[in-house]
Write a protein that holds these residues in place. Structure first.
Motif, mmCIF file in Angstrom:
data_model
loop_
_atom_site.group_PDB
_atom_site.id
_atom_site.type_symbol
_atom_site.label_atom_id
_atom_site.label_comp_id
_atom_site.label_asym_id
_atom_site.label_seq_id
_atom_site.Cartn_x
_atom_site.Cartn_y
_atom_site.Cartn_z
ATOM 1 N N TYR A 299 -12.281 6.423 -0.991
ATOM 2 C CA TYR A 299 -11.963 5.083 -1.468
ATOM 3 C C TYR A 299 -10.556 4.624 -1.114
ATOM 4 C CZ TYR A 299 -16.241 5.799 -4.038
ATOM 5 O OH TYR A 299 -17.536 6.049 -4.360
ATOM 6 N N ASP A 300 -9.830 5.400 -0.350
ATOM 7 C CA ASP A 300 -8.483 5.008 0.067
ATOM 8 C C ASP A 300 -8.607 4.052 1.249
ATOM 9 O OD1 ASP A 300 -5.768 4.954 -0.003
ATOM 10 O OD2 ASP A 300 -5.451 7.022 0.646
ATOM 11 N N PRO A 301 -7.846 2.953 1.258
ATOM 12 C CA PRO A 301 -7.983 1.987 2.347
ATOM 13 C C PRO A 301 -7.426 2.486 3.693
ATOM 14 C CG PRO A 301 -6.217 1.331 0.889
ATOM 15 C CD PRO A 301 -6.881 2.523 0.257
ATOM 16 N N LEU A 302 -6.681 3.576 3.693
ATOM 17 C CA LEU A 302 -6.056 4.055 4.925
ATOM 18 C C LEU A 302 -6.503 5.479 5.244
ATOM 19 C CD1 LEU A 302 -2.555 2.754 3.979
ATOM 20 C CD2 LEU A 302 -4.024 1.774 5.724
ATOM 21 N N SER A 303 -6.662 5.717 6.520
ATOM 22 C CA SER A 303 -7.061 7.058 6.959
ATOM 23 C C SER A 303 -5.838 7.830 7.440
ATOM 24 C CB SER A 303 -8.078 6.949 8.098
ATOM 25 O OG SER A 303 -7.442 6.426 9.253
ATOM 26 N N GLN A 304 -6.026 9.122 7.612
ATOM 27 C CA GLN A 304 -4.956 9.968 8.149
ATOM 28 C C GLN A 304 -4.610 9.506 9.565
ATOM 29 O OE1 GLN A 304 -5.927 14.147 8.509
ATOM 30 N NE2 GLN A 304 -3.807 14.722 8.105
ATOM 31 N N LEU B 45 0.835 -1.197 0.000
ATOM 32 C CA LEU B 45 0.000 0.000 0.000
ATOM 33 C C LEU B 45 0.868 1.245 0.000
ATOM 34 C CD1 LEU B 45 -2.463 -0.990 2.855
ATOM 35 C CD2 LEU B 45 -3.015 -0.903 0.428
ATOM 36 N N THR B 46 0.344 2.316 -0.573
ATOM 37 C CA THR B 46 1.030 3.599 -0.467
ATOM 38 C C THR B 46 0.352 4.425 0.615
ATOM 39 O OG1 THR B 46 -0.354 4.665 -2.130
ATOM 40 C CG2 THR B 46 1.670 3.592 -2.907
ATOM 41 N N PHE B 47 1.135 5.244 1.273
ATOM 42 C CA PHE B 47 0.640 6.060 2.379
ATOM 43 C C PHE B 47 0.704 7.556 2.056
ATOM 44 C CE2 PHE B 47 1.159 2.150 4.512
ATOM 45 C CZ PHE B 47 0.495 2.202 5.718
ATOM 46 N N ASN B 48 1.078 7.910 0.829
ATOM 47 C CA ASN B 48 1.295 9.318 0.501
ATOM 48 C C ASN B 48 0.074 10.190 0.741
ATOM 49 O OD1 ASN B 48 3.991 9.107 -0.197
ATOM 50 N ND2 ASN B 48 3.536 8.557 -2.305
ATOM 51 N N CYS B 49 -1.076 9.775 0.248
ATOM 52 C CA CYS B 49 -2.273 10.621 0.367
ATOM 53 C C CYS B 49 -2.750 10.740 1.809
ATOM 54 C CB CYS B 49 -3.410 10.065 -0.482
ATOM 55 S SG CYS B 49 -3.336 10.600 -2.189
ATOM 56 N N CYS B 50 -2.784 9.631 2.520
ATOM 57 C CA CYS B 50 -3.378 9.663 3.864
ATOM 58 C C CYS B 50 -2.520 10.437 4.860
ATOM 59 C CB CYS B 50 -3.690 8.263 4.355
ATOM 60 S SG CYS B 50 -2.274 7.202 4.572
ATOM 61 N N ARG B 51 -1.328 10.807 4.481
ATOM 62 C CA ARG B 51 -0.522 11.656 5.367
ATOM 63 C C ARG B 51 -1.208 13.008 5.561
ATOM 64 N NH1 ARG B 51 4.861 13.135 2.839
ATOM 65 N NH2 ARG B 51 3.623 14.769 1.941
ATOM 66 N N CYS B 52 -1.869 13.505 4.529
ATOM 67 C CA CYS B 52 -2.466 14.842 4.581
ATOM 68 C C CYS B 52 -3.982 14.843 4.752
ATOM 69 C CB CYS B 52 -2.131 15.610 3.312
ATOM 70 S SG CYS B 52 -0.360 15.785 3.057
ATOM 71 N N HIS B 53 -4.649 13.812 4.228
ATOM 72 C CA HIS B 53 -6.110 13.837 4.263
ATOM 73 C C HIS B 53 -6.678 12.447 3.999
ATOM 74 C CE1 HIS B 53 -4.667 14.783 0.172
ATOM 75 N NE2 HIS B 53 -5.580 13.910 -0.186
ATOM 76 N N ASP B 54 -7.949 12.281 4.302
ATOM 77 C CA ASP B 54 -8.660 11.032 4.039
ATOM 78 C C ASP B 54 -9.287 11.076 2.646
ATOM 79 O OD1 ASP B 54 -8.069 10.177 6.603
ATOM 80 O OD2 ASP B 54 -10.020 10.716 7.425
ATOM 81 N N HIS B 55 -9.381 9.918 2.022
ATOM 82 C CA HIS B 55 -10.089 9.760 0.752
ATOM 83 C C HIS B 55 -11.209 8.756 0.964
ATOM 84 C CE1 HIS B 55 -7.677 11.691 -2.473
ATOM 85 N NE2 HIS B 55 -6.709 11.599 -1.572
#
Length: 167
Positions: A147-152, A135-145
């Motif tokens: 459909y992203d499997p990981l939260s901030q 998994l990549t964690f780039n997006c959840c570092r700043c905000h939730d999506h």
């Protein structure tokens, strides 16, 4: 190809096909032979070596060599995958006096950035997510999506694991 990264020689294919041993036993014997071969160790050392990425830049040639050799030694000694991961992420806590295990922490040091601890932590988390979770964690570092499997929150929970580490 999966075990050694090499195609079998034509004579090996011919011998396999001509062998009248029941197919299940024949396959098991072939797999055991491939796993015991130096080509298996070389292939999987290279695969694991992808974790090194820019290790020479940060570890220096000797440090990168030590980490690479730790990978090779671990594969040759049939060290379980979960133990390898534990040592890469926390050998200094699990076995602080075991110099052999401490070589595994080259994984954490490989992206160390002297002038920006946050950059190093972000890279450590991103590489850990890719290497061990797929998994990549780039997006959840700043905000939730949506459909992203990981939260901030999950990102910073993982980051809390690395916070006390001092290179």
């Amino acid at each position: 190809l999966d075990l050694t990264g090499q195609l079998p020689a034509p004579q090996e294919v011919r011998a396999f096909l001509e062998d009248r041993t029941p197919s299940k036993a024949k396959r098991a014997r072939t797999i055991d032979k491939l796993i015991a071969s130096p080509a298996f160790v070389d292939h999987w050392t290279l695969k694991w070596g992808d974790l090194l990425q820019n290790s020479r830049k940060f570890l220096g040639e000797k440090g990168a060599y030590e980490f690479r050799e730790w990978i090779r030694d671990s594969i040759e000694s049939n060290k379980p995958y979960d133990r390898m991961v534990q040592e890469m992420l926390a050998a200094d806590e699990i076995s602080p006096t075991d110099n052999d295990a401490l070589r595994a922490t080259g994984y954490l040091v490989r992206s160390w950035y002297k002038f920006n601890r946050n950059k190093w932590l972000d890279d450590a988390i991103e590489h850990t997510g890719k290497a061990f979770l797929g998994l990549t964690f780039n997006c959840c570092r700043c905000h939730d999506h949506m459909y992203d499997p990981l939260s901030q929150r999950e990102y910073y929970s993982l980051r809390a694991f690395f916070e006390p580490y001092d290179v």
